[in-house]
Design an enzyme around this catalytic site. Structure first.
Site, PDB file in Angstrom:
ATOM      1  CD  GLU A 160      14.920 -14.725  53.342  1.00 24.46           C
ATOM      2  OE1 GLU A 160      15.193 -13.671  52.742  1.00 24.46           O
ATOM      3  OE2 GLU A 160      13.762 -15.036  53.657  1.00 24.46           O
ATOM      4  CD1 TRP A 170      14.577 -11.509  48.281  1.00 24.28           C
ATOM      5  CD2 TRP A 170      12.673 -12.556  47.771  1.00 24.28           C
ATOM      6  NE1 TRP A 170      13.597 -10.549  48.107  1.00 24.28           N
ATOM      7  CE2 TRP A 170      12.427 -11.172  47.804  1.00 24.28           C
ATOM      8  CE3 TRP A 170      11.628 -13.433  47.468  1.00 24.28           C
ATOM      9  CZ2 TRP A 170      11.164 -10.631  47.547  1.00 24.28           C
ATOM     10  CZ3 TRP A 170      10.373 -12.901  47.217  1.00 24.28           C
ATOM     11  CH2 TRP A 170      10.148 -11.518  47.247  1.00 24.28           C
ATOM     12  CD1 TRP A 226       2.834   7.801  45.172  1.00 29.24           C
ATOM     13  CD2 TRP A 226       2.657   6.844  47.184  1.00 29.24           C
ATOM     14  NE1 TRP A 226       3.031   6.454  45.002  1.00 29.24           N
ATOM     15  CE2 TRP A 226       2.924   5.838  46.228  1.00 29.24           C
ATOM     16  CE3 TRP A 226       2.507   6.475  48.519  1.00 29.24           C
ATOM     17  CZ2 TRP A 226       3.054   4.488  46.558  1.00 29.24           C
ATOM     18  CZ3 TRP A 226       2.641   5.132  48.850  1.00 29.24           C
ATOM     19  CH2 TRP A 226       2.905   4.156  47.890  1.00 29.24           C
ATOM     20  CG  ASN A 228      14.620  -9.337  56.157  1.00 33.52           C
ATOM     21  OD1 ASN A 228      14.766  -8.560  55.217  1.00 33.52           O
ATOM     22  ND2 ASN A 228      13.727 -10.311  56.137  1.00 33.52           N
ATOM     23  CD1 TRP A 273       6.400   2.467  45.605  1.00 36.02           C
ATOM     24  CD2 TRP A 273       8.573   1.993  45.436  1.00 36.02           C
ATOM     25  NE1 TRP A 273       6.674   2.247  44.270  1.00 36.02           N
ATOM     26  CE2 TRP A 273       8.004   1.952  44.147  1.00 36.02           C
ATOM     27  CE3 TRP A 273       9.929   1.719  45.582  1.00 36.02           C
ATOM     28  CZ2 TRP A 273       8.756   1.665  43.003  1.00 36.02           C
ATOM     29  CZ3 TRP A 273      10.692   1.433  44.443  1.00 36.02           C
ATOM     30  CH2 TRP A 273      10.097   1.415  43.172  1.00 36.02           C
ATOM     31  CD1 TRP A 291      13.212  -0.472  49.543  1.00 36.03           C
ATOM     32  CD2 TRP A 291      11.386   0.520  50.361  1.00 36.03           C
ATOM     33  NE1 TRP A 291      13.577   0.187  50.691  1.00 36.03           N
ATOM     34  CE2 TRP A 291      12.475   0.814  51.215  1.00 36.03           C
ATOM     35  CE3 TRP A 291      10.134   1.045  50.679  1.00 36.03           C
ATOM     36  CZ2 TRP A 291      12.347   1.601  52.359  1.00 36.03           C
ATOM     37  CZ3 TRP A 291      10.002   1.838  51.825  1.00 36.03           C
ATOM     38  CH2 TRP A 291      11.092   2.100  52.653  1.00 36.03           C
TER      39      TRP A 291
END
Length: 458
Positions: free
Chosen positions: A266, A269, A297, A335, A353, A376
């Protein structure tokens, strides 16, 4: 050593230990630490409300820490290049030290400052300098897994630098603005009343949180996905504001054994997200996969009402609503639940998004441009490394799978008395309290609508 002081330009690096810009500046003599509240340079990415709450308390803590070692924090408001040039004139400083940042607006600010002053940038906020982990051909990685594999070859990071016992002060301190006059804290209304119970911004708070996490870092892989257990580190806001460095965290927990490697991934990341925005600076607003630019959308009054219901935690899906209410109450969300709530907005409600990214930017105390955008877009299926859009999370499956019952009862008080497995879907169980809304849309109908929409985009 010179008589002229050096400016230490602070941004998201609000610490004294393992602070390479500070260490370099100390080697040159007197230092003027300065934080510039610049809402002009980031434009629409000026800090959101929750981040501003954190910043207020972090700056107060940093000033106290600086005073304890013979220094102080100078506060100024305005465009960074103009403010730093003005301070240089006032103090006679001819050099600025800072830690390098990778958000597009901070890169622009560094270029602007360098045109006016002698700017020395240092690395120190990530495990490795973003851009330094390259492919065999010298290019930048776009996919996380090979990036992480290559980053691990460079680990561990250098040993953290110690906190200085003293910081040389200038002969005369320049004027500082008053923190309380910046209006960083909410007042009408004060929506932050629950924040203090969860957070202690500042370097001391960061290390208290890190020391607490060390005790269960070895079981991180087993507990991180269970919101009722809370196996996550909760270090993200402290890392974002630089109150603790990634290197300090790595060295503190890397030897914990068990499943700590999952946590180290993580941290990796977080480095990966910086690599992405280094390559694609507009990643917070533009799809990484242009093939989904034409995805239809939902817009209009019905979509706006659904967005509001999502924001308020009134969708009728308990796990989603619990997460959104935790976010509002504490400035943070577990998370696993972040993924569930994001997927719900994108695929169940078919809302862009970017609407979610902006809401999180305003509401999260750990709102980080790179991580927010990458996460996202991963969920939306629009990113350069992403889940496929057609993989649609089922909240009513995720909730029992990750044992979220007590988490839901904590954050959705209307459901506090719902017992057993019914907590995950009281509508279906026939025990939905009148105060709790019915489902905003059924899972099957939402799934079919999302799959039909993505077909139109190809």
């Amino acid at each position: 050593m010179t008589d002229a002081p050096t400016l230490l330009w602070l941004r998201r690096d609000l610490r004294l230990a393992d602070q390479p810009a500070l260490a370099a500046a100390i080697g040159e003599g007197a230092i003027v630490p300065v934080y510039v509240l610049d809402d002009e340079t980031p434009k629409h990415y000026a800090m959101g409300g929750a981040s501003r709450w954190w910043l207020h308390h972090s700056l107060a803590s940093l000033d106290a820490d600086l005073r304890a070692v013979g220094s102080r924090l100078i506060l100024r408001r305005g465009k960074c290049d103009a403010v730093l040039a003005e301070l240089a004139t006032e103090t006679g400083a001819n050099r600025v030290h800072c830690i390098r940042h990778f958000e597009p607006w901070w890169r622009n600010a560094e270029r602007a400052v360098a045109k006016r002053l002698d700017l020395i940038c240092h690395d120190g906020n990530y495990l490795a300098p973003p851009g330094s982990i390259t492919t065999g051909s010298g290019g930048q990685y776009k996919i996380f897994t090979p990036f992480w594999r290559a980053l691990q070859q460079q680990m561990p990071p250098p040993a953290p630098l110690p906190k200085p016992s003293s910081i040389p002060a200038p002969a005369h301190w320049p004027r500082s603005e008053r923190l309380n006059e910046w209006g960083l804290l909410p007042t009408k209304p004060d929506w932050s009343t629950g924040f203090g119970a969860d957070w202690s911004p500042g370097e001391a708070g960061a290390h208290h949180k890190l020391n607490g996490f060390k005790r269960h870092a070895a079981t991180y892989g087993e507990t991180r996905n269970l919101p009722s257990v809370e196996g996550s580190s909760r270090l993200s806001p402290y890392l974002h504001f630089g109150e603790v460095s990634a290197a300090q965290v790595w060295h503190a927990v890397a030897g914990a054994g068990g499943s700590v490697d999952t946590f180290l991934g993580e941290l990796g990341w977080r480095d990966y997200a910086q690599t992405v925005i280094l390559q694609l600076p507009d990643y917070g607003s533009r799809n990484g996969r242009p093939t989904l630019d034409t995805l239809p959308w939902r817009t209009g009054p019905d979509a706006a009402a659904d967005l509001k219901a999502w924001q308020l935690g009134r969708t009728g899906y308990p796990i989603v609503d619990a997460g959104m209410r935790q976010l509002w109450a504490t400035g943070w969300m577990h998370n696993r639940v972040r993924m569930i709530t994001a997927s719900f907005l994108i695929k169940h409600l078919l809302i862009d998004w970017r609407e979610g990214e902006r809401w999180f930017w305003d509401c999260l105390v750990d709102a980080d441009y790179g991580s927010n955008a990458v996460n996202w877009q991963w969920t939306a299926g629009t990113g350069i490394d992403a889940n496929m859009f057609v993989r649609i999370m089922a909240p009513l499956v995720q909730s029992p799978k990750f044992e979220a019952g007590d988490y839901i009862r904590q954050w959705v008080p209307e459901l506090a008395q719902v017992r057993g497995e019914a907590i995950h879907d009281p509508d279906e169980a026939g025990c939905r309290p009148a105060a709790y809304p019915p489902k905003i849309i059924g899972h099957r109908a939402a799934r079919e609508r999302a799959l039909a929409a993505v077909k139109q985009a190809h």
